[in-house]
Enzyme design. Structure first.
Site, PDB file in Angstrom:
ATOM      1  N   ASP A 109       0.826  -1.215   0.000  1.00  0.00           N
ATOM      2  CA  ASP A 109       0.000   0.000   0.000  1.00  0.00           C
ATOM      3  C   ASP A 109       0.863   1.270   0.000  1.00  0.00           C
ATOM      4  O   ASP A 109       1.974   1.271   0.538  1.00  0.00           O
ATOM      5  CB  ASP A 109      -0.907  -0.022   1.235  1.00  0.00           C
ATOM      6  CG  ASP A 109      -2.019   1.008   1.141  1.00  0.00           C
ATOM      7  OD1 ASP A 109      -2.327   1.450   0.020  1.00  0.00           O
ATOM      8  OD2 ASP A 109      -2.575   1.371   2.189  1.00  0.00           O
ATOM      9  N   ASN A 148     -10.546  -2.993  -5.524  1.00  0.00           N
ATOM     10  CA  ASN A 148      -9.777  -2.077  -6.389  1.00  0.00           C
ATOM     11  C   ASN A 148     -10.387  -1.984  -7.789  1.00  0.00           C
ATOM     12  O   ASN A 148     -10.162  -1.016  -8.511  1.00  0.00           O
ATOM     13  CB  ASN A 148      -8.321  -2.538  -6.558  1.00  0.00           C
ATOM     14  CG  ASN A 148      -7.458  -2.381  -5.328  1.00  0.00           C
ATOM     15  OD1 ASN A 148      -6.482  -3.095  -5.151  1.00  0.00           O
ATOM     16  ND2 ASN A 148      -7.803  -1.432  -4.461  1.00  0.00           N
TER      17      ASN A 148
HETATM   18  C1  FPP Z   1      -2.090   0.172  -3.283  1.00  0.00           C
HETATM   19  O1  FPP Z   1      -1.576   1.465  -3.462  1.00  0.00           O
HETATM   20  C2  FPP Z   1      -1.616  -0.654  -4.328  1.00  0.00           C
HETATM   21  C3  FPP Z   1      -2.368  -1.176  -5.330  1.00  0.00           C
HETATM   22  C4  FPP Z   1      -3.817  -0.982  -5.502  1.00  0.00           C
HETATM   23  C5  FPP Z   1      -1.782  -1.971  -6.346  1.00  0.00           C
HETATM   24  C6  FPP Z   1      -0.440  -2.584  -6.011  1.00  0.00           C
HETATM   25  C7  FPP Z   1       0.056  -3.000  -7.280  1.00  0.00           C
HETATM   26  C8  FPP Z   1       1.306  -2.965  -7.704  1.00  0.00           C
HETATM   27  C9  FPP Z   1       2.487  -2.660  -6.870  1.00  0.00           C
HETATM   28  C10 FPP Z   1       1.542  -3.235  -9.113  1.00  0.00           C
HETATM   29  C11 FPP Z   1       0.795  -4.376  -9.755  1.00  0.00           C
HETATM   30  C12 FPP Z   1       1.376  -5.684  -9.462  1.00  0.00           C
HETATM   31  C13 FPP Z   1       1.998  -6.477 -10.342  1.00  0.00           C
HETATM   32  C14 FPP Z   1       2.275  -7.882  -9.973  1.00  0.00           C
HETATM   33  C15 FPP Z   1       2.407  -6.027 -11.672  1.00  0.00           C
HETATM   34  P1  FPP Z   1      -2.617   2.633  -3.579  1.00  0.00           P
HETATM   35  O2  FPP Z   1      -2.753   2.980  -4.997  1.00  0.00           O
HETATM   36  O3  FPP Z   1      -3.887   2.252  -2.886  1.00  0.00           O
HETATM   37  O4  FPP Z   1      -1.865   3.756  -2.796  1.00  0.00           O
HETATM   38  P2  FPP Z   1      -2.534   4.891  -1.911  1.00  0.00           P
HETATM   39  O5  FPP Z   1      -3.206   4.184  -0.748  1.00  0.00           O
HETATM   40  O6  FPP Z   1      -1.384   5.701  -1.481  1.00  0.00           O
HETATM   41  O7  FPP Z   1      -3.495   5.621  -2.784  1.00  0.00           O
END
Ligand code: FPP
Length: 235
Positions: free
Chosen positions: A20, A68
């Site tokens: 996250d 998501n």
């Molecule tokens: C949360 O950060 C993260 C995600 C929704 C996606 C995590 C995905 C990756 C690291 C990349 C995809 C994976 C692969 C295997 C290619 P957020 O966007 O919710 O961050 P925030 O809470 O700061 O908004």
């Protein structure tokens, strides 16, 4: 014979990670959220490597939750592109490292070409036995439990806890020993709800792209210092 408390014995066999903070990492740098996800993938690639090199056998990553999928289409498209690139560039590397790739979640919610890439990745690495990388994609813990309940009902059977575990996406995968969540939030967010009953939780203040190798070692040291009793009293 009593188990020797070596460093090896204190290493988690299975680590699950909630990656996250990509969006907030980008926002702080005045970058688009997509730059945060790109930085997240880069960090994820080396983190996985670092864990397997330390001797962790199972790594589960929360790449995309079922919830998501309600994000704006533009952000979803970017996440799907990252997934496509991940499968195209990494399956053969995993195979060379003898790491088996598995995906948990509801694939029917994903674009067809990604489902095909998942199936090919799982097939190509099926016989790899050194470690296992599990990607949770379109995954939700409650949804997984409901699917398993419906499977038990359809089979007309009452289940034990063990039999129920075998109906989940994670059948044959041991429960996580350690769950790391980056990004300062202290919740599980529908990740591995059944499987995490006795998992040690570790929350990091760092946003995922800045969660370093040192931070990983701090989490592993913290895990090694914990006393796991699984509800029993200490001998
Ligand atoms: C949360 O950060 C993260 C995600 C929704 C996606 C995590 C995905 C990756 C690291 C990349 C995809 C994976 C692969 C295997 C290619 P957020 O966007 O919710 O961050 P925030 O809470 O700061 O908004």
């Amino acid at each position: 014979m009593k188990e020797k408390k070596t460093e090896e014995a204190r290493l988690p066999r299975h680590v699950a990670v909630i990656m996250d903070g990509n969006g907030r990492w980008a926002k702080k740098r005045l970058l688009p959220r997509s730059a945060g996800h790109k930085a997240g993938v880069k960090r994820m690639l080396s983190l996985v490597d670092q864990m397997f090199r330390r001797g962790v056998k199972y790594v589960t990553l929360y790449a995309l939750s079922a919830e998501n999928l309600a994000r704006p289409q533009e952000e979803l498209n970017e996440l799907f592109s990252l997934l496509r690139a991940y499968f195209a560039e990494n399956v053969q590397k995993l195979k060379a490292q003898e790491i088996r790739l598995s995906v948990i979640g509801n694939r029917s919610l994903l674009p067809t070409d990604i489902v095909q890439a998942i199936e090919a990745g799982e097939r190509d690495t099926l016989n790899c036995g050194k470690g296992r990388l599990i990607l949770a994609i379109a995954y939700g813990g409650r949804q997984e439990i409901v699917r398993a309940v419906n499977a038990a009902v359809a089979a007309g059977k009452q289940v034990t806890a063990e039999a129920f575990s075998a109906l989940l996406n994670t059948a044959e995968i041991p429960d996580p020993d350690l769950m790391i969540r980056t990004g300062r939030e202290t919740r599980i967010s529908n990740f591995l709800l059944w499987q995490a009953a006795y998992t040690e939780l570790y929350f990091s203040e760092k946003m995922f792209p800045e969660f370093s190798e040192k931070d990983l070692d701090a989490a592993l040291r913290d895990y090694a210092s914990r006393e796991r009793r699984f509800g029993r009293v200490k001998e």
